[in-house]
Design an enzyme around this catalytic site. Sequence first.
Site, mmCIF file in Angstrom:
data_model
loop_
_atom_site.group_PDB
_atom_site.id
_atom_site.type_symbol
_atom_site.label_atom_id
_atom_site.label_comp_id
_atom_site.label_asym_id
_atom_site.label_seq_id
_atom_site.Cartn_x
_atom_site.Cartn_y
_atom_site.Cartn_z
ATOM 1 N N LYS A 38 0.844 -1.148 0.001
ATOM 2 C CA LYS A 38 -0.011 -0.014 0.241
ATOM 3 C C LYS A 38 0.687 1.139 0.175
ATOM 4 C CE LYS A 38 -4.425 -1.616 0.335
ATOM 5 N NZ LYS A 38 -5.025 -1.564 -0.811
ATOM 6 N N GLU A 53 -10.005 6.846 2.584
ATOM 7 C CA GLU A 53 -10.714 5.561 2.989
ATOM 8 C C GLU A 53 -10.103 4.459 3.443
ATOM 9 O OE1 GLU A 53 -10.049 5.661 -0.329
ATOM 10 O OE2 GLU A 53 -9.384 3.422 -0.301
ATOM 11 N N SER A 55 1.722 -9.763 -0.831
ATOM 12 C CA SER A 55 1.512 -8.335 -0.549
ATOM 13 C C SER A 55 1.455 -7.685 0.753
ATOM 14 C CB SER A 55 0.045 -7.940 -1.096
ATOM 15 O OG SER A 55 -1.126 -8.866 -0.259
#
Lengths: 397, 256
Positions: free
Chosen positions: A93, A115, A381
């Site tokens: 991220k 968000e 990830s």
Amino acid sequence: MSKQSKYQADEKGMYGRFGGAYIPEMLYPNIENLKKVYKEIIDSPAFQQEYKALLKDYVGRPSPLYLAKRLSDKYQTNVYLKREDLNHTGAHKINNTVGQILIAKHMGKQRIIAETGAGQHGVATATACALMGLQCVVYMGEVDIKRQAPNVARMKMLGAEVKAATSGSKTLKDATNEALRDWICNPEDTFYLIGSVVGPHPYPDMVARLQAVISEEIKLQISEKTSKDYPDYVIACVGGGSNAAGSFYHFLDDEKVKLVAVEASGMGVDSGETAATIALGDMGIIHGSKTFLMQSEDGQITEPYSISAGLDYPGIGPQHAHLFDTGRAQFLSATDKEALDAALQLTQLEGIIPALESAHALAALNKMQFQKDEAVVITLSGRGDKDMATYMERFGF
Amino acid sequence: MNRLKKLFESQENICSVYYTAGYPTVNDTMPVLEALQEGGADLVEIGMPFSDPLADGPTIQASSEQALDNGMSIQLLFEQLETMRESITIPVVLMGYFNPVFKFGVEKFIGKCQEIGVDGVIIPDLPFDEYRELYENLFNEAGIANIFLITPQTSDERIRLIDAHSTGFIYVVSSASVTGAKQNVQQNQIDYFNRVNSLGLQRPRLIGFGIGNRDTFATACQHAAGAIIGSAFVKLLGEHGADKQQIKAFINTIKN
């Protein structure tokens, strides 16, 4: 970074019949403005220099491409793990948030909104805002705030304001609605930092470009480690789909590379408790984008379910819908149980505790057949620290 | 569309009222519409509830959620409005988000609107370009007005373009906000209304968002053909249900 192909967005932000910008007029000037400047900013030497320096020294890139030997032995092939779990803040991220925060700075924006579902993107956004000294407001569903207390505390410690979304189902989709409402009310000074390859154009394309560093590195690393300059497979999990979009990006036009996306099917595709959007195959409009989504007969967006909060989104990025439509990528799904088994297996074979999201990608190993000499890259990830409560509960440790 | 045209040609200070279909109870759609007509509303916008109403504030969000819980749907709305033209003579516009309409089928939706005498449609998240490319002919042939929004951030050039492809009226969003926000009109909003009026547009305008009492209604009417009341009326429905006397009294307070 500016290559065009039939798998990329056209000028209107369409990927085949998916994508676009289905937004009320209140958001039109903001979206138009971003559309005008984002490519120019991303391609500028000033941005590239600053972005690459941050990726290297702050995020800790390049992330390793690790040949998982014991896992490879088990599946009689060569499994390479792309270690996004080793990034600062523990997942892919951050690649996107440091990129978008630089774009926001170039645009002169003072206030950042985001968000978040489980809180991973919220933490990555709050981190980037702390780094740049920008005001940060994160919208999070009231239900998720209760479920994810450690991440809420991390965001607050990083100086962000966490606002509860109390409408609808009080989860990620409602947090996204609240962020969009905030942007409607604050169109001039605020930048909306979306966490995945979803939302109105240009977000899916912008986020994919910022995550493309994953496949850029895989390409280099695989040629260093094998006799070929491409992997045979790239496998990644998809919720909205940002780590998959980044993992696929530089291989989209190289059809030798087989691309595999793994959705979360929760209790099973037909159980009603699922997040396997593609498998259900219903088209519509969610958060400004035409794509596959989960909805009722009457076009009301329904609540997805997965054990993994990061895959728990009722839509999917429009590029993925197009990759499915064209057959360029293969879409599989893994249940909660298959993901948990895969997580435990990786932990005990390789000493790596994966995030539950990434465990869905690992579960694909049991669903496919590989040759002995093939190179199979799986994007890990994120790391599993955030999921320890679930693992403790499910495995009884 | 003729009903809309006639209204704007014959009347000033138009009072348009928005309410959510199927709220507060599922069978309130027609009684509320009838009470609004009797009470003196000049135009009514019936909201089609959606699970993710991203341009709406808390009041309309809550009413949409309740209406969906009540079992409201587009299909049911068309059934409820099937014979409305036996009693309703004022123009009726349907307002809602694109996904439920897309899922219902745009062509089928417009066909139904024409059949039961709906005069116009407002779909805030249907992009202008897509409307022109795919649906403009469909709307025009059916005689259904498509009503677009403009905001303080909309450029003059785009307002002119929207005007050229509008039928019915233009919905002037009063400020950068979601529905049900601020309750007094500021100078910068007046400047924006004046800017819009100076463009020499062909379509009439109604001002909406933040219009909820006699003062804001009167101010808006000085700068447009009339104004739209939404959240304030939905709040009344939430408190009193589809009470004819309350509804009449509310319209009376706004208009006089």
